[in-house]
Design a protein around this motif. Structure first.
Motif, PDB file in Angstrom:
ATOM      1  N   TYR A   1       0.834  -1.204   0.000  1.00 55.34           N
ATOM      2  CA  TYR A   1       0.000   0.000   0.000  1.00 55.34           C
ATOM      3  C   TYR A   1       0.874   1.261   0.000  1.00 55.34           C
ATOM      4  O   TYR A   1       0.677   2.183  -0.793  1.00 55.34           O
ATOM      5  N   VAL A   2       1.856   1.291   0.903  1.00 53.19           N
ATOM      6  CA  VAL A   2       2.757   2.445   1.019  1.00 53.19           C
ATOM      7  C   VAL A   2       3.532   2.642  -0.273  1.00 53.19           C
ATOM      8  O   VAL A   2       3.628   3.764  -0.787  1.00 53.19           O
ATOM      9  N   ARG A   3       4.112   1.564  -0.816  1.00 53.43           N
ATOM     10  CA  ARG A   3       4.891   1.668  -2.055  1.00 53.43           C
ATOM     11  C   ARG A   3       4.049   2.248  -3.197  1.00 53.43           C
ATOM     12  O   ARG A   3       4.497   3.131  -3.926  1.00 53.43           O
ATOM     13  N   LYS A   4       2.830   1.754  -3.349  1.00 52.65           N
ATOM     14  CA  LYS A   4       1.940   2.206  -4.428  1.00 52.65           C
ATOM     15  C   LYS A   4       1.636   3.702  -4.281  1.00 52.65           C
ATOM     16  O   LYS A   4       1.794   4.477  -5.227  1.00 52.65           O
ATOM     17  N   HIS A   5       1.216   4.103  -3.084  1.00 55.03           N
ATOM     18  CA  HIS A   5       0.854   5.502  -2.884  1.00 55.03           C
ATOM     19  C   HIS A   5       2.059   6.435  -2.930  1.00 55.03           C
ATOM     20  O   HIS A   5       1.960   7.538  -3.449  1.00 55.03           O
ATOM     21  N   LEU A   6       3.175   5.993  -2.390  1.00 58.15           N
ATOM     22  CA  LEU A   6       4.381   6.817  -2.436  1.00 58.15           C
ATOM     23  C   LEU A   6       4.827   7.013  -3.883  1.00 58.15           C
ATOM     24  O   LEU A   6       5.211   8.114  -4.272  1.00 58.15           O
TER      25      LEU A   6
END
Length: 172
Positions: free
Chosen positions: A134-139
């Protein structure tokens, strides 16, 4: 002069901004808290009852108001603030404002967020592996906006005090 601090959730925006404001004896403004005051709802409740589009419109209005009425302040932006509408343009066009990005790796963000995920409705139910995804995608989606900041600070493995000192040097 104003300093607006941006970055992904968990990057330390609020903590660093508040400590910096105290050190400089400037006003501290947390954009999300200002929105909550105006709406009489928490950010989670606004998202749940009125939706993200409503929230993003309100966010822009409150940001415009803050920028036009504030002189010496440290402003902690929401994680998505620079990425929506014309918010980045508003921030970049304010000649009295420096936009500072606290850059943290996805791994470090995941570590930080996993510990406090119960307080963050968007990620409360995610297991560690899903959280990092989730973090990787949004970042990845937000990096384009964050990287247009006036100052980019590597906030990995630094104390809040280190970050406050680093940002303070911008004023010398």
């Amino acid at each position: 002069m104003k300093i607006a601090v941006c970055g992904y959730m968990g990057s330390g925006k609020s903590t660093v901004s508040q400590l910096l404001a105290e050190k400089l004896k400037w006003d501290f403004i947390e954009l999300d808290k200002e929105i909550e005051k105006k709406e009489n709802f928490s950010i989670s409740e606004i998202f749940a009852h009125k939706g993200e589009i409503y929230f993003r419109k309100k966010e822009t209005l409150v940001l415009e108001e803050i920028l036009s009425h504030t002189k010496k302040a440290i402003i902690s932006l929401g994680g998505g603030t620079p990425c929506y509408g014309n918010n980045l343009e508003l921030l970049k066009n304010d000649e009295e404002l420096k936009l500072v990005y606290l850059k943290v790796t996805p791994q470090n963000l995941t570590q930080r967020l996993f510990k406090e995920r119960a307080k963050r409705p968007l990620i409360a139910n995610l297991e560690k592996e899903k959280l990092e995804e989730y973090v990787r995608k949004h970042l990845f989606e937000r990096q384009f906006y964050y990287l247009q900041s006036d100052v980019i600070i590597d906030a990995n493995n630094k104390t809040v005090e280190d970050l406050v000192a680093e940002i303070s040097k911008l004023l010398d």
